[in-house]
Write a protein that holds these residues in place. Structure first.
Motif, PDB file in Angstrom:
ATOM      1  N   LEU A  87      13.751 -11.996  -2.300  1.00  0.00           N
ATOM      2  CA  LEU A  87      13.102 -12.692  -3.874  1.00  0.00           C
ATOM      3  C   LEU A  87      11.407 -12.780  -4.184  1.00  0.00           C
ATOM      4  O   LEU A  87      10.496 -12.186  -5.045  1.00  0.00           O
ATOM      5  N   ALA A  88      10.546 -13.307  -3.143  1.00  0.00           N
ATOM      6  CA  ALA A  88       9.558 -13.366  -3.069  1.00  0.00           C
ATOM      7  C   ALA A  88       8.874 -11.751  -3.265  1.00  0.00           C
ATOM      8  O   ALA A  88       7.872 -11.336  -4.115  1.00  0.00           O
ATOM      9  N   THR A  89       8.670 -10.542  -2.505  1.00  0.00           N
ATOM     10  CA  THR A  89       8.419  -9.896  -2.429  1.00  0.00           C
ATOM     11  C   THR A  89       9.339  -8.595  -4.044  1.00  0.00           C
ATOM     12  O   THR A  89       7.807  -8.201  -4.823  1.00  0.00           O
ATOM     13  N   ASP A  90      10.152  -8.709  -4.779  1.00  0.00           N
ATOM     14  CA  ASP A  90      10.642  -8.735  -5.828  1.00  0.00           C
ATOM     15  C   ASP A  90      10.069  -9.978  -6.613  1.00  0.00           C
ATOM     16  O   ASP A  90       9.418  -8.732  -7.784  1.00  0.00           O
ATOM     17  N   LEU A  91       9.373 -11.146  -6.932  1.00  0.00           N
ATOM     18  CA  LEU A  91       8.891 -11.411  -7.588  1.00  0.00           C
ATOM     19  C   LEU A  91       7.220 -11.231  -7.508  1.00  0.00           C
ATOM     20  O   LEU A  91       6.509 -10.868  -8.430  1.00  0.00           O
ATOM     21  N   ALA A  92       6.538 -10.764  -6.147  1.00  0.00           N
ATOM     22  CA  ALA A  92       5.283 -10.705  -6.044  1.00  0.00           C
ATOM     23  C   ALA A  92       4.985  -8.896  -6.858  1.00  0.00           C
ATOM     24  O   ALA A  92       4.275  -8.606  -7.110  1.00  0.00           O
ATOM     25  N   GLY A  93       6.196  -8.159  -6.473  1.00  0.00           N
ATOM     26  CA  GLY A  93       5.657  -6.002  -7.415  1.00  0.00           C
ATOM     27  C   GLY A  93       5.758  -6.626  -8.759  1.00  0.00           C
ATOM     28  O   GLY A  93       5.570  -5.762  -9.401  1.00  0.00           O
ATOM     29  N   LYS A  94       6.549  -7.524  -9.598  1.00  0.00           N
ATOM     30  CA  LYS A  94       6.901  -7.879 -10.609  1.00  0.00           C
ATOM     31  C   LYS A  94       5.731  -8.281 -11.215  1.00  0.00           C
ATOM     32  O   LYS A  94       5.111  -7.179 -11.799  1.00  0.00           O
ATOM     33  N   LEU A  95       4.466  -9.027 -10.355  1.00  0.00           N
ATOM     34  CA  LEU A  95       3.292 -10.297 -10.860  1.00  0.00           C
ATOM     35  C   LEU A  95       1.849  -9.059 -10.593  1.00  0.00           C
ATOM     36  O   LEU A  95       1.153  -8.184 -11.947  1.00  0.00           O
ATOM     37  N   VAL A  96       2.933  -8.359  -9.754  1.00  0.00           N
ATOM     38  CA  VAL A  96       1.377  -7.557  -8.932  1.00  0.00           C
ATOM     39  C   VAL A  96       1.033  -6.043  -9.682  1.00  0.00           C
ATOM     40  O   VAL A  96       0.257  -5.274 -10.382  1.00  0.00           O
ATOM     41  N   GLY A  97       3.117  -5.525 -10.143  1.00  0.00           N
ATOM     42  CA  GLY A  97       3.050  -4.689 -10.579  1.00  0.00           C
ATOM     43  C   GLY A  97       3.111  -3.150  -9.988  1.00  0.00           C
ATOM     44  O   GLY A  97       3.750  -2.023 -10.844  1.00  0.00           O
ATOM     45  N   GLU A  98       3.200  -3.334  -8.879  1.00  0.00           N
ATOM     46  CA  GLU A  98       3.805  -2.066  -8.196  1.00  0.00           C
ATOM     47  C   GLU A  98       4.891  -2.434  -6.911  1.00  0.00           C
ATOM     48  O   GLU A  98       4.804  -4.551  -7.105  1.00  0.00           O
ATOM     49  N   SER A  99       5.356  -1.568  -6.864  1.00  0.00           N
ATOM     50  CA  SER A  99       6.489  -1.964  -5.336  1.00  0.00           C
ATOM     51  C   SER A  99       5.939  -2.190  -4.186  1.00  0.00           C
ATOM     52  O   SER A  99       5.017  -1.763  -3.555  1.00  0.00           O
ATOM     53  N   LEU A 100       6.368  -3.021  -3.329  1.00  0.00           N
ATOM     54  CA  LEU A 100       5.752  -4.097  -1.996  1.00  0.00           C
ATOM     55  C   LEU A 100       7.292  -3.202  -1.620  1.00  0.00           C
ATOM     56  O   LEU A 100       7.837  -4.375  -0.456  1.00  0.00           O
ATOM     57  N   GLU A 101       7.541  -2.708  -1.475  1.00  0.00           N
ATOM     58  CA  GLU A 101       9.106  -2.138  -0.706  1.00  0.00           C
ATOM     59  C   GLU A 101       8.028  -1.346   0.860  1.00  0.00           C
ATOM     60  O   GLU A 101       9.649  -1.076   1.911  1.00  0.00           O
ATOM     61  N   ASP A 102       7.087  -1.704   1.147  1.00  0.00           N
ATOM     62  CA  ASP A 102       6.402  -1.324   2.599  1.00  0.00           C
ATOM     63  C   ASP A 102       6.744  -2.568   3.346  1.00  0.00           C
ATOM     64  O   ASP A 102       6.756  -3.736   3.049  1.00  0.00           O
ATOM     65  N   HIS A 103       7.577  -1.974   3.787  1.00  0.00           N
ATOM     66  CA  HIS A 103       8.126  -2.979   5.145  1.00  0.00           C
ATOM     67  C   HIS A 103       7.804  -4.356   6.093  1.00  0.00           C
ATOM     68  O   HIS A 103       8.223  -5.008   6.611  1.00  0.00           O
ATOM     69  N   ALA A 104       6.482  -4.286   7.081  1.00  0.00           N
ATOM     70  CA  ALA A 104       5.582  -4.471   7.377  1.00  0.00           C
ATOM     71  C   ALA A 104       5.286  -5.379   6.794  1.00  0.00           C
ATOM     72  O   ALA A 104       4.482  -6.391   6.950  1.00  0.00           O
ATOM     73  N   ARG A 105       4.167  -4.876   5.541  1.00  0.00           N
ATOM     74  CA  ARG A 105       3.534  -5.358   4.382  1.00  0.00           C
ATOM     75  C   ARG A 105       4.997  -6.607   4.345  1.00  0.00           C
ATOM     76  O   ARG A 105       4.209  -7.935   4.086  1.00  0.00           O
ATOM     77  N   GLN A 106       5.858  -6.280   3.682  1.00  0.00           N
ATOM     78  CA  GLN A 106       6.831  -7.179   3.193  1.00  0.00           C
ATOM     79  C   GLN A 106       7.190  -8.411   4.223  1.00  0.00           C
ATOM     80  O   GLN A 106       6.979  -9.449   4.178  1.00  0.00           O
ATOM     81  N   SER A 107       7.148  -7.644   5.673  1.00  0.00           N
ATOM     82  CA  SER A 107       7.699  -8.944   6.250  1.00  0.00           C
ATOM     83  C   SER A 107       6.071  -9.683   6.562  1.00  0.00           C
ATOM     84  O   SER A 107       6.518 -11.101   6.506  1.00  0.00           O
ATOM     85  N   ARG A 108       5.220  -9.403   6.258  1.00  0.00           N
ATOM     86  CA  ARG A 108       3.336 -10.334   6.398  1.00  0.00           C
ATOM     87  C   ARG A 108       3.689 -11.630   5.667  1.00  0.00           C
ATOM     88  O   ARG A 108       3.202 -12.040   6.041  1.00  0.00           O
ATOM     89  N   VAL A 109       3.749 -10.825   4.238  1.00  0.00           N
ATOM     90  CA  VAL A 109       3.654 -11.906   3.157  1.00  0.00           C
ATOM     91  C   VAL A 109       4.910 -12.612   3.082  1.00  0.00           C
ATOM     92  O   VAL A 109       4.543 -14.156   3.167  1.00  0.00           O
TER      93      VAL A 109
END
Length: 181
Positions: free
Chosen positions: A143-165
């Motif tokens: 949910l956080a990555t989906d929300l952050a992706g919508k706020l930032v405007g880009e996809s945060l599909e990178d798994h490593a970055r997603q895990s750190r966040v």
């Protein structure tokens, strides 16, 4: 007139004395009768008297012996009664001790079972908490990555970055929760 019998009759003190022949035959009869009584009747009377004496003394001795025996039996009965009372008291005390030991043993067993149940419950709660925490982390991360992706405007599909966040976000939440406790 005097009669011939009257002429031979004694006078004065002689009236009281027996005639010589009567005295002789009376003495002979007395000796014979005394001898017969001495030899035949007296031993039988003495024997009967001795038997009677023995029977009376034997009865007294038997009564004394019976009384002594009865006293001994009474003492034995009293001793057995005291022993039975002592044995009953000992058995009662032993039963109370066994009952107390059984109660203590059952309490200890109940305490042990309670502790096992509580420990199993804590282990189950901890396992459920870990499973729920892992599932929550995954759901919150997605949910956080989906929300952050919508706020930032880009996809945060990178798994490593997603895990750190996600880890950083959840660590911040845990620190805030511990600080408020």
């Amino acid at each position: 007139m005097t009669t011939p019998l009257a002429a031979d009759a004694p006078e004065g003190i002689g009236i009281l004395l027996p005639a010589g022949a009567d005295l002789f035959w009376g003495a002979v009869c007395f000796v014979i009768l005394f001898g017969v009584l001495w030899k035949a009747v007296l031993p039988k009377a003495q024997k009967a008297l001795a038997e009677r004496t023995d029977a009376i003394e034997g009865g007294i001795e038997r009564a004394t012996a019976a009384q002594t025996e009865a006293q001994e039996v009474l003492e034995q009965y009293k001793a057995q009664l005291a022993e039975a009372r002592h044995e009953a008291a000992r058995l009662r005390q032993e039963a109370q001790e066994q009952g107390a030991a059984l109660i203590a043993e059952m309490r200890a067993e109940g305490q042990r079972q309670r502790e096992e149940i509580v420990a199993a419950g804590h282990a189950q709660v901890e396992a459920d908490r870990k499973v729920a925490s892992a599932a929550l982390r995954q759901d919150i991360g997605k949910l956080a990555t989906d929300l952050a992706g919508k706020l930032v405007g880009e996809s945060l599909e990178d798994h490593a970055r997603q895990s750190r966040v996600i880890d950083r976000f959840l660590d911040d939440l845990e620190e805030k929760a511990e600080a408020t406790r």
